[in-house]
Design an enzyme around this catalytic site. Structure first.
Site, PDB file in Angstrom:
ATOM      1  CB  SER A 259      -0.941   0.010   1.202  1.00  0.00           C
ATOM      2  OG  SER A 259      -0.229  -0.163   2.405  1.00  0.00           O
ATOM      3  CG  HIS A 289      -0.960  -5.036   2.210  1.00  0.00           C
ATOM      4  ND1 HIS A 289      -0.251  -4.946   3.367  1.00  0.00           N
ATOM      5  CD2 HIS A 289      -0.851  -3.801   1.623  1.00  0.00           C
ATOM      6  CE1 HIS A 289       0.264  -3.735   3.499  1.00  0.00           C
ATOM      7  NE2 HIS A 289      -0.094  -3.008   2.448  1.00  0.00           N
ATOM      8  CG  HIS A 335       6.279  -9.146   7.945  1.00  0.00           C
ATOM      9  ND1 HIS A 335       7.256  -8.323   7.448  1.00  0.00           N
ATOM     10  CD2 HIS A 335       5.233  -8.340   8.258  1.00  0.00           C
ATOM     11  CE1 HIS A 335       6.827  -7.070   7.472  1.00  0.00           C
ATOM     12  NE2 HIS A 335       5.587  -7.056   7.947  1.00  0.00           N
ATOM     13  CG  ASP A 390      -2.938  -8.002   9.363  1.00  0.00           C
ATOM     14  OD1 ASP A 390      -3.376  -6.923   9.775  1.00  0.00           O
ATOM     15  OD2 ASP A 390      -2.221  -8.100   8.351  1.00  0.00           O
TER      16      ASP A 390
HETATM   17  N1  HAX Z   1       0.773 -19.449   5.150  1.00  0.00           N
HETATM   18  C1  HAX Z   1       1.102 -20.269   4.143  1.00  0.00           C
HETATM   19  N2  HAX Z   1       2.148 -20.085   3.319  1.00  0.00           N
HETATM   20  C2  HAX Z   1       2.918 -19.012   3.574  1.00  0.00           C
HETATM   21  C3  HAX Z   1       2.668 -18.125   4.629  1.00  0.00           C
HETATM   22  C4  HAX Z   1       1.531 -18.368   5.432  1.00  0.00           C
HETATM   23  N3  HAX Z   1       1.172 -17.559   6.410  1.00  0.00           N
HETATM   24  N4  HAX Z   1       3.615 -17.168   4.623  1.00  0.00           N
HETATM   25  C5  HAX Z   1       4.429 -17.449   3.591  1.00  0.00           C
HETATM   26  N5  HAX Z   1       4.012 -18.571   2.953  1.00  0.00           N
HETATM   27  C6  HAX Z   1       4.586 -19.183   1.760  1.00  0.00           C
HETATM   28  C7  HAX Z   1       4.580 -18.189   0.617  1.00  0.00           C
HETATM   29  O1  HAX Z   1       3.311 -18.157  -0.022  1.00  0.00           O
HETATM   30  C8  HAX Z   1       5.691 -18.743  -0.259  1.00  0.00           C
HETATM   31  O2  HAX Z   1       5.184 -19.871  -0.927  1.00  0.00           O
HETATM   32  P1  HAX Z   1       5.573 -20.190  -2.455  1.00  0.00           P
HETATM   33  O3  HAX Z   1       7.059 -20.291  -2.468  1.00  0.00           O
HETATM   34  O4  HAX Z   1       4.847 -21.477  -2.728  1.00  0.00           O
HETATM   35  O5  HAX Z   1       5.071 -19.018  -3.234  1.00  0.00           O
HETATM   36  C9  HAX Z   1       6.707 -19.246   0.758  1.00  0.00           C
HETATM   37  O6  HAX Z   1       5.957 -19.467   1.963  1.00  0.00           O
HETATM   38  C10 HAX Z   1       7.831 -18.273   1.057  1.00  0.00           C
HETATM   39  O7  HAX Z   1       7.261 -17.033   1.425  1.00  0.00           O
HETATM   40  P2  HAX Z   1       8.057 -16.007   2.352  1.00  0.00           P
HETATM   41  O8  HAX Z   1       9.286 -15.595   1.631  1.00  0.00           O
HETATM   42  O9  HAX Z   1       8.194 -16.575   3.724  1.00  0.00           O
HETATM   43  O10 HAX Z   1       7.022 -14.818   2.462  1.00  0.00           O
HETATM   44  P3  HAX Z   1       6.691 -13.694   1.373  1.00  0.00           P
HETATM   45  O11 HAX Z   1       7.614 -12.564   1.622  1.00  0.00           O
HETATM   46  O12 HAX Z   1       6.656 -14.267  -0.004  1.00  0.00           O
HETATM   47  O13 HAX Z   1       5.208 -13.310   1.752  1.00  0.00           O
HETATM   48  C11 HAX Z   1       3.414 -12.648   3.126  1.00  0.00           C
HETATM   49  C12 HAX Z   1       4.909 -12.533   2.875  1.00  0.00           C
HETATM   50  C13 HAX Z   1       3.034 -11.731   4.263  1.00  0.00           C
HETATM   51  C14 HAX Z   1       2.645 -12.219   1.858  1.00  0.00           C
HETATM   52  C15 HAX Z   1       3.089 -14.128   3.470  1.00  0.00           C
HETATM   53  O14 HAX Z   1       3.777 -14.489   4.649  1.00  0.00           O
HETATM   54  C16 HAX Z   1       1.610 -14.398   3.624  1.00  0.00           C
HETATM   55  O15 HAX Z   1       0.931 -14.632   2.600  1.00  0.00           O
HETATM   56  N6  HAX Z   1       1.063 -14.381   4.883  1.00  0.00           N
HETATM   57  C17 HAX Z   1      -0.338 -14.589   5.124  1.00  0.00           C
HETATM   58  C18 HAX Z   1      -1.148 -13.339   4.806  1.00  0.00           C
HETATM   59  C19 HAX Z   1      -0.863 -12.247   5.811  1.00  0.00           C
HETATM   60  O16 HAX Z   1      -0.915 -12.445   7.016  1.00  0.00           O
HETATM   61  N7  HAX Z   1      -0.577 -11.059   5.290  1.00  0.00           N
HETATM   62  C20 HAX Z   1      -0.358  -9.873   6.145  1.00  0.00           C
HETATM   63  C21 HAX Z   1       1.107  -9.524   6.297  1.00  0.00           C
HETATM   64  C22 HAX Z   1       1.311  -8.278   7.108  1.00  0.00           C
HETATM   65  C23 HAX Z   1       0.703  -7.135   6.366  1.00  0.00           C
HETATM   66  O17 HAX Z   1       1.088  -6.717   5.285  1.00  0.00           O
HETATM   67  N8  HAX Z   1      -0.326  -6.616   6.886  1.00  0.00           N
HETATM   68  O18 HAX Z   1      -0.995  -5.724   6.155  1.00  0.00           O
END
Ligand code: HAX
Length: 469
Positions: A259, A289, A335, A390
């Site tokens: 964002s 997000h 994260h 969150d």
């Molecule tokens: N559940 C399942 N799988 C997850 C995960 C979770 N909570 N967190 C990461 N992963 C997966 C990713 O999807 C990725 O999978 P692929 O290789 O198959 O694509 C792998 O683990 C590696 O990811 P990462 O490097 O650890 O994390 P990213 O930087 O790619 O993603 C995210 C960060 C926040 C998007 C991710 O952890 C996620 O999707 N979390 C759940 C949603 C969430 O809580 N979002 C809010 C985050 C805080 C925020 O921005 N608030 O607004």
């Protein structure tokens, strides 16, 4: 119509009220300009980072390529706003008499002016906000005209965009303001937008869930607690405290997150703050997000209903694996930058232990926290198996009767626009450029890293064409 005229007059009067605020920022700019000129003269070509193929395909994760003076995420310590950790902010920011949590006005002063606020500074921002409160009537009409099942984040973003005709910066630009001065009307827009966020959030809440009850701010209440008052929860002191805590915790998080980056990119074209804030909210509305707060609450409620209360650790593990095996993420965990439990989670956890220790959903949050890091770690791919902000925020809202999970992200956005608007004012004050990264096709990437990969790919497509023929 009368309402709109009243709003316009109010904005004009307010131009005079923020002079000292503005001059505190202006006083810092000559030194900043010298500092940046020297840095760029001496080091314009010095590399800071390198970009790998993995990062190009992986959403630019970890690439240092943006500048902001407002905040920084440390993988272990969490968000540092103007250098202060979450716990420092909660401990040191000024609070009103008998309040447990700080005034958001103090935080906004810190973000915008880069000076730690006194109680007087915090109250001055709160007063500037109070003077600027009032939504144009047509904005409320517009929200009313939308279909009743419209997502509250859509209404929120639309309402900010709808107020764009009042942008002081857009007006100043069309009158030919110089680029060096452009941050001043942006500051004016920042104050006008942020002043109205709790009112707007409460208006949306009331339209959707309280039969359109009118949101009326209480002039004796601070910005954060006024939200509680305007949705009919003004008598609940604990909820007012939660609003204060919530608005501090969600206010900012560097400017690389989706964002903030969206809003920064839009603003870098010299578009005004209404346009860039609305755009930032649209990115916040995505489930990976800010919508994660809604998704977490829904996931917890589903968990509760599946096991009719608190599941055992093994039941919880099975539920988590079911989510993962259907290709979904566990909301509230993981994260992009953090590599430990989010201090914003911890601060809300402490709040819950103090004010709602027996809440059944809070007890679920606790159990999930015991089990989930192990489950996520076992997948072997998740870099941060710990909870983020969150993982608990919706639970606290739910406890006080904000049971409409879809509304959680509006509160997140109400707080987050404090950060986004501060980034934008400073980006303009420091003259940061329009963003324009370059892009490559996969063939070009293959040629760059290993020309033979491109040849293999051609062979694959020729043979598959032959098969089809
Ligand atoms: N559940 C399942 N799988 C997850 C995960 C979770 N909570 N967190 C990461 N992963 C997966 C990713 O999807 C990725 O999978 P692929 O290789 O198959 O694509 C792998 O683990 C590696 O990811 P990462 O490097 O650890 O994390 P990213 O930087 O790619 O993603 C995210 C960060 C926040 C998007 C991710 O952890 C996620 O999707 N979390 C759940 C949603 C969430 O809580 N979002 C809010 C985050 C805080 C925020 O921005 N608030 O607004």
């Amino acid at each position: 119509m009368e309402n709109n005229h009243h709003h316009q007059c109010k904005i004009q009067q307010n131009n005079k009220n923020n002079i000292s605020f503005e001059s505190r920022i202006a006083a810092q700019l000559p030194a900043w300009q010298k500092r940046l000129q020297r840095l760029l003269r001496q080091h314009s070509s010095t590399p800071i980072d390198q970009v790998t193929v993995g990062q190009m395909y992986g959403g630019m994760r970890g690439v240092f390529s943006l500048i902001t003076e407002i905040s920084h995420v440390d993988p272990a310590m969490g968000i540092l706003m103007r250098g202060y950790s979450i716990d420092d902010l909660l401990d040191k920011l000024p609070r009103a008499k008998d309040n447990s949590f700080p005034l958001a006005g103090g935080l906004y002063h810190l973000l915008l002016v880069d000076q730690f606020p006194t109680l007087e500074d915090a109250q001055a921002v709160e007063s500037m906000w109070r003077e600027r409160q009032g939504l144009p009537g047509y904005v409320i009409d517009l929200l009313r005209a939308m279909p009743p099942d419209t997502h509250p984040m859509t209404l929120f973003s639309q309402a900010i965009l709808a107020m764009q005709p009042y942008s002081a910066a857009a007006g100043a630009y069309h009158q030919g303001i110089s680029r060096q001065e452009y941050w001043r009307p942006m500051l004016e827009d920042a104050l006008n937008i942020t002043a109205n966020l709790p009112l707007l959030a409460a208006t949306i809440y009331n339209l959707k869930y309280r039969d359109g009850a009118e949101a009326q701010p209480d002039p004796d209440l601070d910005w954060s607690a006024n939200f509680a008052h305007m949705i009919g929860k003004g008598a609940n002191n604990h909820y007012k405290e939660l609003c204060r805590l919530f608005m501090i915790l969600h206010a900012d998080q560097e400017n690389g997150n989706a964002s903030a980056h969206t809003s920064h990119l839009v603003s870098s074209t010299l578009s005004d703050l209404y346009l860039s804030c609305s755009a930032g909210l649209n990115a916040l509305a995505g489930p990976l997000h800010g919508l994660a707060s809604q998704e977490t609450l829904r996931w917890l409620l589903a968990l509760q209903s599946r096991y009719n209360g608190l599941p055992s650790q093994s039941e919880l593990e099975a539920f988590a694996l079911e989510t993962l095996n259907t290709g979904k993420v566990i909301p509230g965990y993981g994260h992009g930058v953090l590599r430990s439990t989010d201090p914003r989670f911890t601060a809300q956890f402490r709040f819950a232990e103090r004010y709602l220790p027996d809440d059944p959903i809070f007890n679920l949050v606790k159990r999930v926290y015991e089990v989930m890091p192990g489950v996520l770690q076992a997948t072997g791919k998740i870099k941060n198996p710990y909870p983020n902000v969150d993982a608990i925020s919706g639970t606290l809202q739910h406890h006080y009767g904000i049971t409409q999970s879809e509304f959680c992200t509006v509160l997140f956005g109400t707080s987050r626009l404090l950060g986004l608007s501060a980034h934008a004012v400073w980006a303009r004050a420091l003259g940061l450029s329009i963003e324009r990264p370059r892009a490559l096709t996969t063939s070009l990437v293959e040629d760059m890293v290993s020309p033979s990969l491109g040849v293999d790919q051609q062979t694959v497509s020729i043979s598959s064409n032959n098969k089809q023929n």
